[in-house]
Design an enzyme around this catalytic site. Structure first.
Site, PDB file in Angstrom:
ATOM      1  N   TYR A 106      36.185  12.859  -3.854  1.00 53.40           N
ATOM      2  CA  TYR A 106      35.983  11.709  -2.821  1.00 53.40           C
ATOM      3  C   TYR A 106      36.317  11.950  -1.577  1.00 53.40           C
ATOM      4  CZ  TYR A 106      36.009   6.942  -1.088  1.00 53.40           C
ATOM      5  OH  TYR A 106      35.635   5.671  -0.457  1.00 53.40           O
ATOM      6  N   ASN A 145      25.646   2.775   0.978  1.00 51.30           N
ATOM      7  CA  ASN A 145      26.791   2.222   0.680  1.00 51.30           C
ATOM      8  C   ASN A 145      27.068   2.589  -0.840  1.00 51.30           C
ATOM      9  OD1 ASN A 145      28.952   0.114   0.476  1.00 51.30           O
ATOM     10  ND2 ASN A 145      27.644  -0.627  -1.110  1.00 51.30           N
ATOM     11  N   ASN A 201      38.302  -0.044  -6.851  1.00 55.58           N
ATOM     12  CA  ASN A 201      39.860   0.182  -6.874  1.00 55.58           C
ATOM     13  C   ASN A 201      40.661  -0.947  -7.711  1.00 55.58           C
ATOM     14  OD1 ASN A 201      40.035  -1.843  -5.198  1.00 55.58           O
ATOM     15  ND2 ASN A 201      39.864  -0.655  -3.218  1.00 55.58           N
ATOM     16  N   ASP A 205      18.329   4.626  -8.056  1.00 55.28           N
ATOM     17  CA  ASP A 205      19.390   5.465  -8.432  1.00 55.28           C
ATOM     18  C   ASP A 205      19.450   6.687  -7.567  1.00 55.28           C
ATOM     19  OD1 ASP A 205      21.119   7.647  -9.439  1.00 55.28           O
ATOM     20  OD2 ASP A 205      20.243   7.762 -11.484  1.00 55.28           O
ATOM     21  N   VAL A 206      20.426   6.591  -6.635  1.00 58.15           N
ATOM     22  CA  VAL A 206      20.568   7.435  -5.350  1.00 58.15           C
ATOM     23  C   VAL A 206      20.464   8.957  -5.535  1.00 58.15           C
ATOM     24  CG1 VAL A 206      21.510   5.673  -3.862  1.00 58.15           C
ATOM     25  CG2 VAL A 206      22.991   7.453  -5.166  1.00 58.15           C
TER      26      VAL A 206
END
Length: 339
Positions: free
Chosen positions: A263, A127, A299, A100-101
């Site tokens: 974002y 990423n 997306n 979990d970054v």
């Protein structure tokens, strides 16, 4: 999410197949160079957010080129299934490790695993990321049927019209995209520095270009790499969230239109982080890569390029010949301005 920033020179496209050779480094906290427990001598790569989409394709392409890959994901089941699928496709040199970054302790555990298992790290690809928005989509009709005949720009507009952003989503976006990138990098940096030709790739976006900021002061500060610091990037993240909550994005120069505000800021901060780190660690190749507007879950598959195509851009930059560019923003495989 796909606008070219004018004509730009193309970097060298030849992929380096040579293995790293010796390095002298005396920086405190950096591992001594070691061939590690793995006798194969293969380069070792970590891919954060590797269980699907572009990340999974990056893992596939690196492994197919003889790189030992550590595929990481937040969801253990999905990550393990992704590794099993790669194994079944004839790529045994892929291992899973949960990450979990947004959790620094998880990044530290990953670092310990790499040191014990391989004793080296040659490539880190950050990423993992989220969009910071929610789309309300009618799933009773297949999306591809709705989008048939539409251009990439029209598909993007279709998605934007159905997307909303909340403060909580903005907060999560900065926590995962920017701080997650920083946590993983900080934890793995000592191992990465122990190789002779370490590569750090931060997956970014053309939405992180400074043209989306309305204030000249912010643009100038983020462009001033000589004076920009990681501590200031952290402060900017907090200031953005404060202004987001108080409705002051436009007056204070942030992106303030209706498109993925958090974002954009998160990717701009990642680009700033790339530039700061590349100046500090000259022995590494540290770059940001925009892989293009790709068809992925994030997306609803509205993109222009396939995940495989986007991943190939990231992999080609990660495997550029030794001594290649550093501190660069790659628009797919071309060097481009950060603005």
């Amino acid at each position: 999410m796909h606008w070219q920033a004018g004509p730009v020179p193309k970097p060298k496209q030849h992929i380096a197949a040579c293995l790293p050779s010796g390095l002298e480094h005396s920086e405190p906290g950096v591992m001594e160079r070691s061939s590690g427990p793995d006798p194969s001598g293969k380069r070792v790569a970590v891919v954060a957010g590797g269980n699907k989409g572009i990340g999974l394709e990056v893992c596939r392409q690196l492994a197919s080129r003889g790189v030992m890959v550590i595929l990481t994901a937040r969801d253990e089941k999905r990550g393990s299934e992704a590794v099993e699928m790669l194994h079944e496709s004839g790529l045994p040199d892929v291992q899973f490790h949960r990450l979990d970054v947004s959790d620094p302790s998880g990044a530290a555990r990953l670092a310990e695993f790499i040191k014990e298992k391989f004793g080296r790290l040659d490539i880190l690809i950050n990423n993992a990321g989220v969009l910071g928005a929610t789309a309300e989509i009618d799933t009773t009709v297949p999306i591809q049927e709705v989008l048939v005949g539409k251009s990439a720009m029209e598909r993007l507009q279709w998605l934007l019209q159905r997307s909303t952003e909340s403060y909580e989503e903005a907060e999560e976006c900065l926590k995962i995209n920017y701080f997650g990138t920083k946590y993983v990098t900080e934890a793995l940096l000592p191992i990465l520095l122990s190789t002779s030709d370490g590569r750090l790739i931060n997956v970014s976006s053309n939405y992180g270009l400074l043209r989306y900021f309305s204030g000249e002061n912010l643009k100038q500060e983020l462009s001033d790499v000589e004076n920009l610091t990681v501590e200031r990037l952290d402060e900017m993240s907090e200031l953005f969230l404060k202004d987001y909550k108080n409705g002051q994005l436009k007056s204070n120069g942030w992106p303030h239109d209706s498109e993925y505000l958090a974002y954009k800021v998160s990717k701009a901060l990642i680009n700033g982080y790339t530039r700061i780190m590349s100046k500090k660690y000259l022995e590494l190749r540290i770059n940001s890569v925009h892989p293009g507007y790709c068809k992925t879950d994030i997306n609803f598959d509205t993109g222009e390029y396939t995940a495989e195509d986007g991943a190939s851009c990231i992999v080609s930059v990660a495997l550029l010949p030794e001594g290649g560019p550093t501190g660069v923003f790659f628009f797919r495989t071309e060097e481009a301005p950060f603005v």
